[in-house]
Motif scaffolding. Structure first.
Motif, PDB file in Angstrom:
ATOM      1  N   ASP A 152      -5.946  21.077   1.280  1.00  0.00           N
ATOM      2  CA  ASP A 152      -4.746  21.023   0.441  1.00  0.00           C
ATOM      3  C   ASP A 152      -3.728  20.025   0.969  1.00  0.00           C
ATOM      4  OD1 ASP A 152      -2.991  21.931  -1.688  1.00  0.00           O
ATOM      5  OD2 ASP A 152      -1.841  22.945  -0.120  1.00  0.00           O
ATOM      6  N   ALA A 153      -3.528  19.999   2.295  1.00  0.00           N
ATOM      7  CA  ALA A 153      -2.519  19.097   2.857  1.00  0.00           C
ATOM      8  C   ALA A 153      -2.860  17.639   2.577  1.00  0.00           C
ATOM      9  CB  ALA A 153      -2.387  19.335   4.355  1.00  0.00           C
ATOM     10  N   TYR A 154      -4.130  17.306   2.667  1.00  0.00           N
ATOM     11  CA  TYR A 154      -4.546  15.918   2.428  1.00  0.00           C
ATOM     12  C   TYR A 154      -4.543  15.584   0.937  1.00  0.00           C
ATOM     13  CZ  TYR A 154      -5.566  15.713   7.353  1.00  0.00           C
ATOM     14  OH  TYR A 154      -5.416  15.731   8.721  1.00  0.00           O
ATOM     15  N   SER A 155      -4.913  16.548   0.118  1.00  0.00           N
ATOM     16  CA  SER A 155      -4.838  16.326  -1.331  1.00  0.00           C
ATOM     17  C   SER A 155      -3.390  16.134  -1.759  1.00  0.00           C
ATOM     18  CB  SER A 155      -5.454  17.511  -2.079  1.00  0.00           C
ATOM     19  OG  SER A 155      -6.830  17.634  -1.785  1.00  0.00           O
ATOM     20  N   ARG A 156      -2.513  16.959  -1.224  1.00  0.00           N
ATOM     21  CA  ARG A 156      -1.090  16.841  -1.559  1.00  0.00           C
ATOM     22  C   ARG A 156      -0.539  15.494  -1.101  1.00  0.00           C
ATOM     23  NH1 ARG A 156       0.288  21.211   0.462  1.00  0.00           N
ATOM     24  NH2 ARG A 156       1.020  20.538   2.505  1.00  0.00           N
ATOM     25  N   ALA A 157      -0.964  15.039   0.070  1.00  0.00           N
ATOM     26  CA  ALA A 157      -0.508  13.740   0.576  1.00  0.00           C
ATOM     27  C   ALA A 157      -0.955  12.618  -0.353  1.00  0.00           C
ATOM     28  CB  ALA A 157      -1.042  13.510   1.984  1.00  0.00           C
ATOM     29  N   CYS A 158      -2.187  12.706  -0.855  1.00  0.00           N
ATOM     30  CA  CYS A 158      -2.684  11.703  -1.810  1.00  0.00           C
ATOM     31  C   CYS A 158      -1.815  11.675  -3.061  1.00  0.00           C
ATOM     32  CB  CYS A 158      -4.125  12.020  -2.207  1.00  0.00           C
ATOM     33  SG  CYS A 158      -5.366  11.659  -0.961  1.00  0.00           S
ATOM     34  N   ARG A 159      -1.506  12.864  -3.569  1.00  0.00           N
ATOM     35  CA  ARG A 159      -0.682  12.940  -4.786  1.00  0.00           C
ATOM     36  C   ARG A 159       0.704  12.346  -4.545  1.00  0.00           C
ATOM     37  NH1 ARG A 159      -2.563  18.576  -4.383  1.00  0.00           N
ATOM     38  NH2 ARG A 159      -4.545  18.728  -5.491  1.00  0.00           N
ATOM     39  N   GLU A 160       1.269  12.644  -3.402  1.00  0.00           N
ATOM     40  CA  GLU A 160       2.623  12.166  -3.101  1.00  0.00           C
ATOM     41  C   GLU A 160       2.648  10.654  -2.922  1.00  0.00           C
ATOM     42  OE1 GLU A 160       4.173  16.304  -0.954  1.00  0.00           O
ATOM     43  OE2 GLU A 160       3.717  14.537   0.268  1.00  0.00           O
ATOM     44  N   VAL A 161       1.655  10.100  -2.225  1.00  0.00           N
ATOM     45  CA  VAL A 161       1.602   8.648  -2.036  1.00  0.00           C
ATOM     46  C   VAL A 161       1.356   7.951  -3.372  1.00  0.00           C
ATOM     47  CG1 VAL A 161       0.277   6.752  -1.000  1.00  0.00           C
ATOM     48  CG2 VAL A 161       0.903   8.751   0.377  1.00  0.00           C
ATOM     49  N   ALA A 162       0.500   8.532  -4.201  1.00  0.00           N
ATOM     50  CA  ALA A 162       0.237   7.950  -5.521  1.00  0.00           C
ATOM     51  C   ALA A 162       1.510   7.905  -6.355  1.00  0.00           C
ATOM     52  CB  ALA A 162      -0.843   8.751  -6.240  1.00  0.00           C
ATOM     53  N   ALA A 163       2.274   8.987  -6.325  1.00  0.00           N
ATOM     54  CA  ALA A 163       3.522   9.033  -7.089  1.00  0.00           C
ATOM     55  C   ALA A 163       4.539   8.036  -6.542  1.00  0.00           C
ATOM     56  CB  ALA A 163       4.092  10.451  -7.049  1.00  0.00           C
ATOM     57  N   GLU A 164       4.613   7.982  -5.241  1.00  0.00           N
ATOM     58  CA  GLU A 164       5.575   7.097  -4.564  1.00  0.00           C
ATOM     59  C   GLU A 164       5.285   5.629  -4.841  1.00  0.00           C
ATOM     60  OE1 GLU A 164       5.639   5.453  -0.049  1.00  0.00           O
ATOM     61  OE2 GLU A 164       5.480   7.615  -0.268  1.00  0.00           O
TER      62      GLU A 164
END
Length: 248
Positions: A152-164
């Protein structure tokens, strides 16, 4: 009418000039026939491409967002890819490994993992490439009949970087969790290298590998990527053939 005819005649030429590069780990990489039925979804994705579209799969088992760069595998993509090519990036499984022996590949999801993802995106764009982030495939973990959140932590990081960074994101982790829950534990186990004793002659004592994908799992995630790309109306969706049952 002339414009339509021109488009139809030039489309094959446009497709023939498109290459999809893959940067990732064992869940994406290719395996030899002797490793069957283990396979990465990058191999199955190549089979879903329209004629003229090329897939170059540099994904490799055991690699993280960091070690893929330090081992200069990323450098090969940077050197070979041309303007307009697509780069699909999926890491997280090996980034999550801890311990002294994993220092060469371990990253922190809140800091270093994000740093490397931003680097892939920035360097891709600097060369005129189109980066696409993928969350890591879901592990086979069930609780009370439901595929539970993992990586989950790595998936969430992917989502956040994609949004950013305003980078396209294909959420294979969420896709896997939803679909595995719907199909149930027994059927979902067929997506991974999981065998009961005596089920597969290669593993007479059985095997329970909750991470690596079987051939069925490789096709499952490749089809999922195509489905999600079409749902999000990503340009990469035009490079794939129609899938049975989706009317496209």
């Amino acid at each position: 009418m002339k414009h339509l005819l021109l488009l139809l005649t030039t489309l094959p030429l446009l497709l023939s000039g498109t290459t999809i590069f893959l940067a990732g780990d064992s869940t994406m990489s290719a395996y030899s026939a002797k490793s069957a039925p283990q396979q990465g979804w990058g191999v199955a994705l190549a089979g879903l491409c329209k004629p003229g579209v090329k897939v170059v799969n540099y994904a490799c088992g055991g690699r993280s967002s960091m070690s893929f760069i330090t081992e200069k595998r990323w450098e090969r993509i940077r050197r070979e890819a041309k303007k307009g090519d697509i780069v699909i990036i999926q890491f997280g499984h090996n980034d999550a490994h801890r311990g002294e022996k994993n220092l060469y590949r371990s990253t922190d999801p809140a800091t270093t993992f994000k740093l490397y993802l931003r680097l892939y995106i920035a360097e891709s764009r600097a060369r005129g490439l189109v980066p696409i982030l993928c969350t890591p495939t879901a592990l086979y973990v069930f609780k009370n009949g439901k595929a539970v959140n993992n990586r989950d932590a790595y998936s969430r990081a992917c989502r956040e970087v994609a949004a950013e960074t305003k980078c396209a994101l294909i959420d294979l982790n969420a896709y896997g969790l939803e679909k595995m829950t719907a199909m149930g534990e027994k059927k979902a186990s067929k997506l991974h290298m999981i065998f009961a004793p005596g089920e597969n002659p290669k593993f007479p004592q059985g095997r329970k590998d909750i991470c690596h994908l079987s051939t069925a799992g490789a096709h499952f995630y490749a089809a999922g990527l195509v489905e999600l790309a079409r749902q999000q109306k990503l340009k990469i969706a035009d490079l794939f053939v129609s899938l049975p049952g989706n009317g496209r």
